[in-house]
Design an enzyme around this catalytic site. Sequence first.
Site, PDB file in Angstrom:
ATOM      1  N   GLY A  15      18.003 -25.740   6.396  1.00  0.00           N
ATOM      2  CA  GLY A  15      18.792 -24.652   5.924  1.00  0.00           C
ATOM      3  C   GLY A  15      18.149 -23.289   5.889  1.00  0.00           C
ATOM      4  CG  HIS A 112      22.601 -22.066  21.087  1.00  0.00           C
ATOM      5  ND1 HIS A 112      22.630 -23.556  20.748  1.00  0.00           N
ATOM      6  CD2 HIS A 112      22.211 -22.032  22.016  1.00  0.00           C
ATOM      7  CE1 HIS A 112      22.232 -24.122  21.731  1.00  0.00           C
ATOM      8  NE2 HIS A 112      21.955 -23.230  22.577  1.00  0.00           N
ATOM      9  CD  GLU A 146      32.742 -24.339  28.431  1.00  0.00           C
ATOM     10  OE1 GLU A 146      31.843 -24.685  29.231  1.00  0.00           O
ATOM     11  OE2 GLU A 146      33.891 -23.469  28.504  1.00  0.00           O
ATOM     12  CG  LEU A 147      28.013 -27.788  22.859  1.00  0.00           C
ATOM     13  CD1 LEU A 147      28.058 -28.062  21.115  1.00  0.00           C
ATOM     14  CD2 LEU A 147      27.029 -28.983  23.281  1.00  0.00           C
TER      15      LEU A 147
HETATM   16  C1  GAR Z   1      18.273 -23.349  14.217  1.00  0.00           C
HETATM   17  O1  GAR Z   1      17.476 -22.735  14.889  1.00  0.00           O
HETATM   18  C2  GAR Z   1      19.705 -23.250  14.750  1.00  0.00           C
HETATM   19  O2  GAR Z   1      19.449 -22.123  15.829  1.00  0.00           O
HETATM   20  C3  GAR Z   1      19.714 -24.437  15.459  1.00  0.00           C
HETATM   21  O3  GAR Z   1      19.142 -25.327  14.456  1.00  0.00           O
HETATM   22  C4  GAR Z   1      18.129 -24.641  13.760  1.00  0.00           C
HETATM   23  C5  GAR Z   1      18.637 -24.860  12.235  1.00  0.00           C
HETATM   24  O4  GAR Z   1      17.657 -24.497  11.262  1.00  0.00           O
HETATM   25  N1  GAR Z   1      20.744 -24.781  15.971  1.00  0.00           N
HETATM   26  C6  GAR Z   1      21.199 -25.430  16.817  1.00  0.00           C
HETATM   27  O5  GAR Z   1      20.575 -25.892  17.622  1.00  0.00           O
HETATM   28  C7  GAR Z   1      23.048 -25.681  16.855  1.00  0.00           C
HETATM   29  N2  GAR Z   1      23.089 -26.165  18.418  1.00  0.00           N
HETATM   30  P1  GAR Z   1      17.680 -24.151   9.907  1.00  0.00           P
HETATM   31  O6  GAR Z   1      18.593 -25.427   9.193  1.00  0.00           O
HETATM   32  O7  GAR Z   1      16.630 -23.699   9.273  1.00  0.00           O
HETATM   33  O8  GAR Z   1      18.685 -23.170   9.905  1.00  0.00           O
END
Ligand code: GAR
Length: 206
Positions: A15, A112, A146-147
Site C-alpha cells: 500500500g 503499472h 485488455e490487461l
Molecule cells: C507497485 O509497484 C505497483 O506498480 C505494482 O505493485 C506494486 C504495489 O506496491 N502493481 C502491479 O504490478 C499491477 N500489475 P504498493 O502496494 O506499495 O503500492
Amino acid sequence: MRAMKKIVILISGRGSNMDAILRAARDEKWPAQVAAVISNRADAPGLAVAQAHGIPAIVVASVSYPEREAFDAELQRTIDSFSPDLVVLAGFMRILTAGFVAHYAGRMLNVHPSLLPSFTGLATHRRALETGVKIHGATVHFVTAELDHGPIVAQAAVSVLPDDDEQTLSARVLEQEHIIYPHAIRCFVEGRLSVRDGIVRIADAR
Ligand code: GAR
C-alpha cells in the site's frame, strides 16, 4: 466551490502508492475524499496504513470466492456502496472480469511498474533487466478489458544502471510511481482528463 469527488482505493499488499495518494490528497487539499480502502487479502499491510489515515479499511477476501465472477460481484457491490467517482487500483493484484471493468469504464485507474506497452504482466523489473533495456519506468493508465493496456495518463522513466538488481531498480521505479500516481489522480478529480480515440489529454490547471 466544486463538489468533492469520492475515491475508493483497491490494494493487495504494502500500500505504498495508496499512502502516497492519501498524503497528497490531504496535503494538497484535493477536491476529493478517499471514502474507503478495500483489500482482497486480509493480511495486506496497507490496511493498517489506511486505518492510520482514518480511512475505512475493508477486506473482501478473494480466497473465499473460488469463482472470479462471484468475487468481482461482491467487490463491485462493496465499492458501489460508497458511490465513488473514481476507483484506484494501487497494487491490486487481480485479473478483473470484463463486466467489472466495463462497469467502471472511464473511472478506474491503475499504476503499472513498466513503461507500457512494454512489460505488461508480472515480474516487470526482472524482465526489464533480462531484456537489457536502458530505460524503465512506470505508467498510470485507465483500465480497459485488455490487461495493462488502456489510455495512458502519465509515465515516468528511470535509467537502468549497470549494477541494478530487481530490488534497486524496483525501488527507483516505485519512487516515480509515488509521484505520477497522485498527480494523475489529482488531474482526474479536478476534471482535467479527457480521452479521445484512446489518447488522454490533460487540461491546464485553472
Ligand atoms: C507497485 O509497484 C505497483 O506498480 C505494482 O505493485 C506494486 C504495489 O506496491 N502493481 C502491479 O504490478 C499491477 N500489475 P504498493 O502496494 O506499495 O503500492
